[in-house]
Design a protein around this motif. Structure first.
Motif, mmCIF file in Angstrom:
data_model
loop_
_atom_site.group_PDB
_atom_site.id
_atom_site.type_symbol
_atom_site.label_atom_id
_atom_site.label_comp_id
_atom_site.label_asym_id
_atom_site.label_seq_id
_atom_site.Cartn_x
_atom_site.Cartn_y
_atom_site.Cartn_z
ATOM 1 N N VAL A 134 46.871 32.040 33.995
ATOM 2 C CA VAL A 134 47.036 33.239 34.826
ATOM 3 C C VAL A 134 48.243 33.075 35.752
ATOM 4 N N PHE A 178 47.821 39.779 34.798
ATOM 5 C CA PHE A 178 46.997 40.650 35.642
ATOM 6 C C PHE A 178 47.835 41.860 36.059
ATOM 7 N N TYR A 183 46.428 40.422 42.245
ATOM 8 C CA TYR A 183 45.113 39.779 42.111
ATOM 9 C C TYR A 183 45.207 38.317 41.659
ATOM 10 N N LYS A 184 46.418 37.892 41.282
ATOM 11 C CA LYS A 184 46.590 36.473 40.921
ATOM 12 C C LYS A 184 46.273 35.569 42.122
ATOM 13 N N TYR A 241 42.536 35.247 42.622
ATOM 14 C CA TYR A 241 42.028 34.374 41.552
ATOM 15 C C TYR A 241 42.336 32.907 41.872
ATOM 16 N N ILE A 273 36.022 39.962 39.631
ATOM 17 C CA ILE A 273 37.047 39.007 39.188
ATOM 18 C C ILE A 273 36.456 37.597 39.082
#
Length: 892
Positions: free
Chosen positions: A392, A399, A404-405, A408, A515
Motif C-alpha cells: 500500500v 488507495f 487513507y494511506k 492505514y 479500513i
C-alpha cells in the motif's frame, strides 16, 4: 416498438432488468478476455437497503458496467455476511417476544431459530439491490456461513493455529455487556461524554505520621481529626471494589510522603499497598492512581508488573458480582449514582467536578464496553502487518483518495493482536476440542480431533463424546477477511481455474470506516494464502449526510427510504443524484433535489430522442451547416470520451458523469440538435440523420454505466435489435483523437451567435425577422457562416470596413460584429437605454480613475491588481466611445 410520449421509469426498469437476467447478461465464466472482478462488501444478512448501500453499490455497478463496455469479462460477485452479534441479537429479541430465553435452549435448538430467521430475512437486501440496477452475477451469490465459506474459515483457523499464529489465553478484552461477548479493539467506537470526575479519600492505614518532608510542593491531606489521606480522582467510582493497589510516580514531590505506605479503599475498607511507577501522570488529577487490574487495560499491565491480585467485580451483563461484596446484582451505572451518595454520606468524597472524557461503546449494540479479563482466542498480527504494509505504501495496491494511506500506516505500525473469539452461538464454531484430562486439540472435524486427541493423550480408547468442542464462535470478520479468496474457493481448492482467472480482483469499493475491520485484513489474508494482493485498487466512498451536513440516521429521521426515492424519481434519477454529489472519499451532502435533477435529465434525453425519431428523412444533399455541425460534434464526442477515460482512470466518477451530462445537455441538445434540426415541415437529409443516430448511440453508451435503464430502452429503439442484444455488452469505441481547431473555433461561433441573440432580446426583435450581420475587417469564423445564418435567421453575412449607421455592435475577441437595425427599433426608447448605460459607464470610469490617481494605492497595491484596474479603465473607455458613437448615429 412505439415510444411513449413521456418517460415513465416504472414502465422501463422492471422490464429491462428481467431481460438482462433472462439473457444471462450479468453472468461470467473464465475465458480469453481480460477479467474485471469486483466482490461486493457483503451487507448484513439481517439488513435492508440504506443510503450508504445505495452509494456503494451504485459506484460498483458503474465500474462493472463500464468494464463490460470496455470489452472485459466483468464478474461482480454478490453475497451477505452472517453478522454474528447483530443477527444473534435479533433472534434473541424475537424469541423473547415468544417468552423464550436463549438459556432455555440447547445450542442446536437456538441455531434452528437463527437459520430460520436468516432464510426469512437473508435475501431482502440483495433483492432490493436489483431495483437499483445492480448487475451482479446472482448465480454466484454467497453467504459467509454457506458450506464453502464455512469450510474455508475452519481450514484457515486450523492452519494458523498450526503455524503458531493463533493462541489462547487470559487477556484484558473489550466486553459488550449487552451482546455478552468480547470485541476486538476495532469494534469499539469512542464517543465524547460529559461525565464527572470523583475525588475520593483513601485514608493511610496504620498511620505512624512519618514520611512528610515539608518540601515545596508536597501535598498532605488531613481531615478534622488530623487523620491523613490521599486523594484519588476517578471517572468510575463503581470499580473501587476491585482496587488492589494505589500507584504514585516516584518522581512526584507532592506525593513523596506516601512511599511505602498502605491505604484503605473507601467504603470497602480493604487495605492496599502504595506502589510506584513512572506510568502515572504527575499532572493528571492528584497524581494518585487507583489500580483495578481486572477492569482497566493499563491497570492490568501494572497488576502483571507488580504481581497484584485481580478482583473481577462485574458479571457478564454489567451487574455487580458476588466478588464485589457490595451492591451485588445492581447495574454498574446504577451503582455509580448510588456510590456517590454513599461516599458523600461517609465523608469519603472530597469533591466532584464536571469532566469531559472519551468512553468506548460497542459498535454493534451502542452500549458502553467494559474492560474485562477473559480467556479468549487471539491471532498474532505483526506477521501479517509486515506483509500488508509495503504494497500500500509503495502504491502497488492503490488507495483512492490516497490520504487513507496514512490512516492505514498508523494502524499497521501500532497493531495489536486480534481477539477472534466471540461468546455467541451464531457463527463459525471454534474447531478446538477439550480433552477429559485437560488441554485441547485443534482440527477441521470432530473425527480428525479424535485422532489427534488419541495421539496427544496416548489413550486409544477415547471416544467422540469424551471431547468437548469450544462453545465460542469466531469474530464475523474472520470469515469476511477471506472473502475475495473464498468466493472463488481458493482456500479449499487452491489453484483452481476460477481463482487463477479472477484473483486478484480489480476494484474494491467500501467506506473508510472499515479500513481496519476489513480492507487491511483482506490484504493480510491475500498475501498469506495467495501470495498476492486481493484487489488492485480501493475506492473509499464518503459518508452520506443530509444537506445540513448531519450523518443520516433513523433516530434523526433524515434518512430517506431508497426504495421510495426510486419510486419517485426512477433508479436512473436516484443513481445520478447520488453520483452528482459523490466525490471520492469526501462526504456526500445528499438532497432530493439532486434526484429531481436526475429525473429531469432523463426527460431531456427522452425528449431529445423523440425529437430526432420524429424527423422525416429524405435522400437529399447534406446542407453546409449540417456538415459543419457533424464535424464539430464528432470532435466534441471524442474529446469528452478521452476526458471520461482519464477521469475513470483517476476514479473521479462524479466528474466523469458531469462531463457526459454537459456534453449531452449543453453541446448535443442545446447546440447540435438546433443546428441540424430541419425547418418546420421539411425533411432532414439522410447523411445527417444517420450521423445523428450514431451520435445518440455513442452518447447512450457513455451514459449507460451511470443510467442503465433509460439508455437500454432508447438503445433498443434506435434500430431494430435482435432478441438478447443489449447496450450493456456493446463495446464502447470512440476515437480519442479529435480536431482541436474546430472545437476552439466553434467556441467563438457560439459567442457570435450569443451576441446576435442578445441584440434580438435587448431590441425586442422577433426570431422570424431576418437580420443581416456585418463583420468589421477580417471574419475569423467565416467557415461557419452557414451555421450562424441558420441559428440566427440571417439573410446575409458581410465583411465591411465600417459598420452601418445605427447598427448594434458587439465584440468577440478582437473582432467587432454589427447588426444593422434599420427600422427594426424604436429610436426614442433605444436612445434612453444607451444614455443610461453611458451614464453608468462614465461613473464606473471615474471610480477606477480615482483609485489609480491615489498614490497610496498605486505604491502599495500588487502589480497584478494595478494591471487589473488599468484594464478596467481601458474597457470602460472603449465602451464609452462606442456608446457615444451609437448615440450620435441615432440622433442624426
Amino acid at each position: 416498438m412505439e415510444l411513449a410520449s413521456k418517460y415513465n421509469p416504472a414502465d422501463v426498469e422492471g422490464k429491462w432488468y428481467q431481460y438482462w437476467l433472462d439473457n444471462k447478461l450479468f453472468s461470467s465464466k473464465p475465458d480469453g478476455r481480460e477479467p474485471y472482478t469486483v466482490v461486493i462488501p457483503p451487507p448484513n444478512v439481517t439488513g435492508v437497503l440504506h443510503m450508504g448501500h445505495m452509494l456503494n453499490n451504485t459506484i460498483q455497478d458503474i465500474l462493472v458496467r463500464r468494464a463490460r463496455m470496455m470489452g472485459k469479462n466483468a464478474c461482480w460477485v454478490p453475497g451477505t455476511d452472517h453478522a454474528s452479534i447483530a443477527t444473534e441479537a435479533k433472534v434473541v429479541n424475537k424469541l423473547a417476544q415468544q417468552g423464550i430465553k436463549k438459556t432455555d435452549l440447547t445450542r442446536e435448538e437456538f441455531l434452528k431459530h437463527a437459520w430460520a430467521w436468516t432464510e426469512e430475512h437473508g435475501g431482502i437486501i440483495l433483492k432490493q439491490l436489483r431495483r437499483l440496477g445492480a448487475s451482479c452475477d446472482w448465480d454466484r451469490t454467497a453467504f459467509t456461513m454457506d458450506e464453502k465459506r464455512s469450510a474455508s474459515v475452519i481450514k484457515v483457523f486450523v492452519d494458523l493455529y498450526n503455524k503458531g499464529l493463533i493462541y489462547r489465553g487470559v487477556r484484558m478484552v473489550n466486553w459488550d455487556p449487552k451482546a455478552l461477548t468480547a470485541l476486538s479493539d476495532e469494534e469499539v467506537i469512542y464517543k465524547e461524554e460529559h461525565s464527572k470526575l470523583y475525588y475520593l479519600r483513601y485514608y493511610v492505614a496504620n498511620d505512624d505520621m512519618s514520611g512528610e518532608t515539608g518540601a515545596e510542593g508536597e501535598v498532605v491531606h488531613r481531615d478534622e481529626q488530623g487523620r491523613r489521606y490521599a486523594v484519588v480522582a476517578t471517572t468510575r467510582p463503581e470499580t473501587i471494589m476491585g482496587d488492589t493497589a494505589m500507584c504514585i510516580n516516584p518522581n512526584d514531590s507532592k506525593n513523596h510522603w506516601l512511599k511505602g505506605k498502605q491505604v484503605i479503599v473507601p467504603l470497602v475498607n480493604r487495605v492496599i499497598p502504595v506502589i510506584e511507577d513512572d506510568y502515572v501522570d504527575i499532572e493528571f488529577g492528584t497524581g494518585c492512581l487507583k489500580v483495578t487490574p481486572a477492569h482497566d487495560v493499563n491497570d492490568y499491565m501494572l497488576g502483571e508488573k507488580y504481581n497484584l491480585k485481580s478482583i473481577d467485580i462485574f458479571n457478564d451483563n454489567g451487574t455487580l458480582s458476588e466478588a464485589a461484596g457490595m451492591y451485588v446484582g445492581m447495574d454498574r451505572f446504577d451503582v455509580r449514582a448510588q456510590i456517590e451518595k454513599d461516599l458523600d454520606a461517609a465523608g469519603l468524597l472530597e469533591k466532584v467536578e464536571a469532566y469531559t472524557n472519551k468512553v468506548g461503546f460497542s459498535e454493534r449494540t451502542n452500549v458502553a464496553i467494559e474492560p474485562k479479563l477473559s480467556m479468549q482466542w487471539f491471532l498474532k498480527m505483526k506477521h501479517f502487518a509486515d506483509m500488508a504494509l509495503p504494497p500500500v505504501m509503495e502504491d502497488a495496491l492503490k488507495f483512492y483518495p490516497a490520504k487513507y494511506k496514512n490512516t492505514y500506516k498508523y494502524w499497521m505500525e501500532n497493531i495489536k493482536d486480534w481477539c477472534i473469539s466471540r461468546q455467541l452461538w451464531w457463527g463459525h464454531r471454534i474447531p478446538a476440542y477439550f480433552l477429559p484430562q485437560g488441554g485441547f486439540v485443534v482440527a477441521e472435524t470432530a473425527e480428525k480431533a479424535l485422532e489427534l486427541a488419541k495421539e496427544k493423550t496416548g489413550n486409544p480408547d477415547l471416544k467422540l463424546e469424551d471431547l468437548r468442542q469450544d462453545d465460542d464462535c469466531l469474530d464475523t470478520w474472520f470469515s469476511s477477511w477471506l472473502w475475495p479468496i473464498s468466493l472463488f474457493d481458493g482456500i479449499n481448492n487452491p489453484g483452481n481455474e476460477e481463482i487463477k482467472y479472477y484473483y486478484p480482483t480489480s476494484d474494491l469499493v467500501t467506506g473508510p470506516d472499515i479500513i481496519f475491520f476489513w480492507v487491511a485484513r483482506m490484504i493480510m489474508a491475500g498475501y498469506e494464502y495467495m501470495g498476492d494482493m486481493p484487489f488492485k485498487n480501493v475506492y473509499f466512498t464518503g459518508i452520506v449526510r443530509d444537506k445540513l451536513g448531519r450523518k443520516m440516521s433513523k433516530s434523526l429521521g433524515n434518512s430517506p427510504d431508497p426504495l421510495e426515492l426510486i419510486d419517485r424519481f426512477g433508479a436512473d434519477g436516484v443513481r445520478m443524484g447520488m453520483m452528482l454529489s459523490a466525490p471520492a472519499g469526501n462526504d456526500i451532502l445528499f438532497d432530493d433535489a439532486l434526484c429531481e435533477q436526475g429525473r429531469n435529465f432523463n426527460n431531456k434525453i427522452w425528449n431529445a430522442f423523440r425529437l430526432v425519431k420524429g424527423w422525416e428523412v429524405a435522400d437529399i444533399e447534406q446542407p453546409e451547416y449540417a456538415k459543419l455541425a457533424t464535424e464539430w460534434f464528432e470532435a466534441m464526442l471524442s474529446k469528452t470520451a478521452a476526458e471520461v477515460n482519464d477521469l475513470f482512470g483517476k476514479y473521479r466518477l462524479s466528474e466523469a458523469l458531469m462531463a457526459v451530462y454537459k456534453l449531452f445537455w449543453d453541446e448535443f441538445s442545446s447546440w447540435y440538435l438546433e443546428m441540424v434540426k430541419p425547418a418546420y415541415g421539411q425533411p432532414i437529409d439522410k447523411v445527417t440523420y444517420e450521423k445523428t443516430l450514431n451520435f445518440f448511440d455513442t452518447l447512450l453508451k457513455l451514459l449507460h454505466p451511470f443510467m442503465p435503464f433509460i439508455t437500454e430502452e432508447l438503445w433498443q429503439h434506435i434500430y431494430d435489435r435482435k432478441e438478447g442484444e443489449s447496450i450493456m455488452v456493446q463495446v464502447l469505441q470512440v476515437s480519442e483523437t479529435y480536431n482541436e481547431d474546430i472545437i476552439a473555433r466553434f467556441e467563438a461561433v457560439k459567442e457570435v451567435i450569443g451576441g446576435i441573440r442578445t441584440i434580438r432580446l435587448q431590441k425586442n426583435i422577433a426570431q422570424k425577422e431576418a437580420l443581416s450581420l456585418e463583420v468589421i475587417g477580417e471574419n475569423p469564423v467565416e467557415a461557419f457562416n452557414a451555421v450562424i445564418a441558420k441559428l440566427c435567421n440571417l439573410s446575409a453575412i458581410q465583411t465591411v470596413a465600417t459598420k452601418a449607421d445605427g447598427a448594434a455592435a458587439f465584440m468577440v475577441g478582437t473582432t467587432e460584429y454589427a447588426v444593422p437595425l434599420g427600422n427594426l427599433i424604436n429610436v426614442e426608447e433605444e436612445l434612453k437605454k444607451l444614455e443610461a448605460d453611458l451614464k453608468y459607464q462614465e461613473g464606473f470610469l471615474q471610480s477606477v480613475l480615482k483609485k489609480l490617481s491615489n498614490e497610496k494605492f498605486v505604491s502599495k497595491a500588487p502589480a497584478n491588481v494595478i494591471e487589473m484596474e488599468r484594464k478596467k479603465q481601458a474597457d470602460a473607455e472603449t465602451k464609452i466611445a462606442a456608446l457615444k458613437e451609437s448615440i450620435a448615429v441615432l440622433k442624426k
